[in-house]
Design a protein around this motif. Structure first.
Motif, short mmCIF file in Angstrom:
data_model
loop_
_atom_site.label_atom_id
_atom_site.label_comp_id
_atom_site.label_asym_id
_atom_site.label_seq_id
_atom_site.Cartn_x
_atom_site.Cartn_y
_atom_site.Cartn_z
N GLU A 252 -3.19 -6.32 -0.16
CA GLU A 252 -2.90 -7.74 0.02
C GLU A 252 -1.51 -8.04 -0.52
O GLU A 252 -1.09 -7.44 -1.52
CB GLU A 252 -3.94 -8.60 -0.71
CG GLU A 252 -5.38 -8.40 -0.23
CD GLU A 252 -5.62 -8.87 1.20
OE1 GLU A 252 -4.90 -9.78 1.67
OE2 GLU A 252 -6.51 -8.31 1.85
N GLY A 253 -0.81 -8.94 0.12
CA GLY A 253 0.47 -9.39 -0.40
C GLY A 253 1.68 -8.61 0.07
O GLY A 253 2.80 -8.92 -0.34
N LEU A 254 1.51 -7.59 0.90
CA LEU A 254 2.68 -6.88 1.43
C LEU A 254 3.30 -7.71 2.54
O LEU A 254 2.62 -8.12 3.48
CB LEU A 254 2.30 -5.50 1.96
CG LEU A 254 1.90 -4.44 0.95
CD1 LEU A 254 1.56 -3.13 1.64
CD2 LEU A 254 3.00 -4.21 -0.07
N THR A 255 4.59 -7.97 2.44
CA THR A 255 5.29 -8.72 3.47
C THR A 255 5.72 -7.79 4.59
O THR A 255 5.66 -6.57 4.45
CB THR A 255 6.52 -9.42 2.86
OG1 THR A 255 7.38 -8.43 2.30
CG2 THR A 255 6.10 -10.42 1.79
N SER B 68 3.41 -8.81 10.68
CA SER B 68 2.50 -9.93 10.95
C SER B 68 2.55 -10.26 12.44
O SER B 68 3.48 -9.87 13.16
CB SER B 68 2.87 -11.16 10.12
OG SER B 68 4.17 -11.60 10.48
N PRO C 214 -0.88 -7.53 8.01
CA PRO C 214 -1.21 -7.77 6.60
C PRO C 214 -2.73 -7.82 6.38
O PRO C 214 -3.45 -8.44 7.15
CB PRO C 214 -0.58 -9.14 6.32
CG PRO C 214 0.52 -9.27 7.32
CD PRO C 214 0.01 -8.55 8.55
#
Length: 192
Positions: free
Chosen positions: A155-158, A187, A86
């Motif tokens: 930003e913010g992609l899981t 991650s 991420p």
């Protein structure tokens, strides 16, 4: 020290630890410029390439994830895999072909507008931006070897699988083309 002779002259100047040799030809004795031209077969092939280029849709001879923006045409380090953490920079290298030119004052200009979309694995658009970038170049001759490097940071992609769609619109013609590159966000916790 000076040396003179006809029909040319050279002057050698020495000073401050440097030496310079200056030679000039006599204007009367100047030779005409000469350039070897390509063979008839190559010239005919180049004309066929020009016609095929103009008739072709906008396409790409190469498009891939790279470690960092390219230093020039073909001067890139391919990225091993398409898994990112991420917030990592996602760099793309692309070689568009078939684009048009705007000829102005003896210069050929290339101008491509770039849009992008991020899709999830079901095809749903999660993010998009029109005119994300403008890719331009100009040269005295039509460019046939042209590359672009684009960098994204999402930003913010899981954790999961995605597709990055990058659409190029030629500002000098009605042509457009796109690149679809699947990638994964993972991650460090998910990798363990």
């Amino acid at each position: 020290m000076k040396i003179k002779s006809q029909p040319w002259w050279c002057s050698i100047a020495v000073g401050a630890g440097a030496a310079m040799l200056i030679c000039a030809t006599n204007p009367v004795a100047r030779a005409e410029a000469s350039v070897d031209v390509p063979s008839n077969e190559l010239a005919a092939s180049m004309q066929k390439l020009d016609a095929a280029w103009a008739a072709s849709p906008l396409g790409f001879t190469d498009a891939r994830f790279v470690e960092e923006p390219a230093a020039g045409y073909g001067a890139f380090e391919p990225r091993d895999g398409a898994t990112f953490k991420p917030g990592d920079a996602i760099n793309i290298y692309a070689e568009p072909v078939g684009y048009g030119y705007r000829a102005q004052d003896g210069v050929y200009e290339v101008e491509l507008a770039v849009d992008f979309e991020i899709l999830n694995n079901t095809g749903q658009v999660l993010a998009e931006q029109a005119d994300f970038a403008r890719v331009t170049a100009e040269a005295r001759n039509p460019l046939r070897e042209f590359q672009t490097s684009l960098s994204f940071r999402f930003e913010g992609l899981t954790d999961g699988d995605y597709i990055l769609v990058t659409r190029f619109r030629d500002e000098n013609s009605e042509k457009s083309g796109e690149i679809r590159l699947p990638f994964t966000i993972e991650s460090e916790a998910a990798a363990e």
